[in-house]
Design an enzyme around this catalytic site. Structure first.
Site, short mmCIF file in Angstrom:
data_model
loop_
_atom_site.label_atom_id
_atom_site.label_comp_id
_atom_site.label_asym_id
_atom_site.label_seq_id
_atom_site.Cartn_x
_atom_site.Cartn_y
_atom_site.Cartn_z
N GLU A 151 -3.80 -3.47 -5.47
CA GLU A 151 -3.52 -3.17 -3.81
C GLU A 151 -4.99 -3.64 -3.24
O GLU A 151 -5.27 -3.20 -4.36
CB GLU A 151 -3.08 -1.88 -3.43
CG GLU A 151 -2.97 -2.08 -1.67
CD GLU A 151 -2.25 -0.77 -1.61
OE1 GLU A 151 -2.66 -0.39 -0.33
OE2 GLU A 151 -1.90 0.11 -2.21
N GLU A 156 -7.22 -1.14 7.55
CA GLU A 156 -6.21 -0.09 7.54
C GLU A 156 -7.29 1.08 8.49
O GLU A 156 -8.64 1.20 7.98
CB GLU A 156 -6.19 0.67 6.14
CG GLU A 156 -5.21 2.35 6.91
CD GLU A 156 -4.91 2.86 4.55
OE1 GLU A 156 -4.86 2.41 3.92
OE2 GLU A 156 -6.51 3.91 4.95
#
Length: 305
Positions: A151, A156
């Site tokens: 990932e 974020e």
């Protein structure tokens, strides 16, 4: 009335094609922005249309469906209180809109998600211009391998977080998941880099571009508003396992070495909702707060000239 000759018809067709091409190029909101990574001698950047979109149209119709799907790429509903919903994404006002709402009668949150149909592989540069939501939820631009073992998080951030500096501090992350068929994830090795804006500004206040240069399996570099982050490649990052015990990955065995799917979404996360940090009903119901806006996303592959 004089009939059109083949020459005139050909000329008209050519002019229509030129007009269409000019309109298409004019629609690319990023056309005046150079790729911030030099291609290098004998190489050039080639736009990957299947992973690029200006969202200068309305509705999730044929143009949208060619590139995107409004679901996750497997049957997972999302982390924590998240319930990903296809009707919580839309294309309007020149933006991809990812919104959230309260799932009636529960603490769960309906969240929008859009995933690319094509996978990305290095060497490549991709970035998106995004205005994050003003919620306790996370606004995200990320990549995940189809086996869910690698990932890369380009963005974020908890844009409307009330506690701490979470709303002022976005993060880029790497995850290497070790899995077994019996137990699922047995280890989550991860590395994070936190980024703050000047003058303690909130990320939710303006649009920003979030990019990543995936140069090789062991070299991944992040770019914010066209500028590289000073921390450099993930290969120099310290890693921690899921018990927060410092360890160092064997980079010869565990690298970003497989195709990944692009994901744009919003989420609730376990570690926050378990502490009672949950998006408020009034915020989830407010159109001025509950939307993450994606102006455009563009992706290039590094090719030999």
């Amino acid at each position: 009335m004089q009939s059109l000759t083949p020459q005139i018809l050909n000329r008209c067709t050519f002019l229509l094609f030129i007009a269409f091409l000019s309109f298409s190029l004019a629609g690319q909101d990023w056309k005046k922005l150079p790729v911030p990574v030099p291609a290098g001698p004998g190489q050039s950047w080639k736009l990957l249309k299947e992973l690029s979109d200006d969202f200068n149209y309305r509705g999730k119709k044929k143009r949208f469906r060619r590139r995107w799907q409004d679901t996750y790429f497997n049957r997972w509903n999302g982390p924590g209180l998240t319930q990903w919903q296809g009707d919580h994404s839309s294309v309007e006002g020149g933006n991809l809109v990812i919104r959230a709402s309260r799932r009636e009668g529960t603490e769960q949150v309906n969240c929008g998600i859009v995933t690319a149909k094509a996978a990305l592989m290095y060497p490549a540069y991709t970035e998106a211009r995004i205005k994050v939501s003003n919620l306790e939820l996370s606004s995200n631009f990320w990549f995940l391998s189809r086996d869910s073992r690698r990932e890369i998080d380009v963005l974020e951030v908890y844009g409307g977080a009330e506690k701490g500096d979470f709303a002022r501090r976005m993060s880029t992350n790497f995850h290497v998941f070790i899995r077994s068929e019996e137990k699922g994830i047995t280890s989550d090795f991860n590395a994070s880099n936190h980024v703050e804006l000047p003058d303690e500004a909130y990320w939710r206040e303006e649009y920003h571009t979030f990019g990543v240069f995936w140069k090789s399996p062991a070299e991944v570099y992040f770019y914010i508003d066209g500028k590289p982050l000073p921390t450099g490649s993930w290969a120099q990052a310290e890693m921690f396992d899921k018990d927060y015990t410092k360890t160092f990955m064997d980079k010869s065995a565990f690298v970003m070495d497989r195709p990944m799917v692009m994901i744009l979404d919003t989420e609730d996360h376990h570690w926050r909702s378990r502490q009672g940090i949950i998006a408020k009903d009034e915020d989830l119901a407010a159109p001025s707060k509950n939307k993450m806006l994606v102006d455009w996303v563009r992706t290039y592959r590094l090719v030999e000239e």
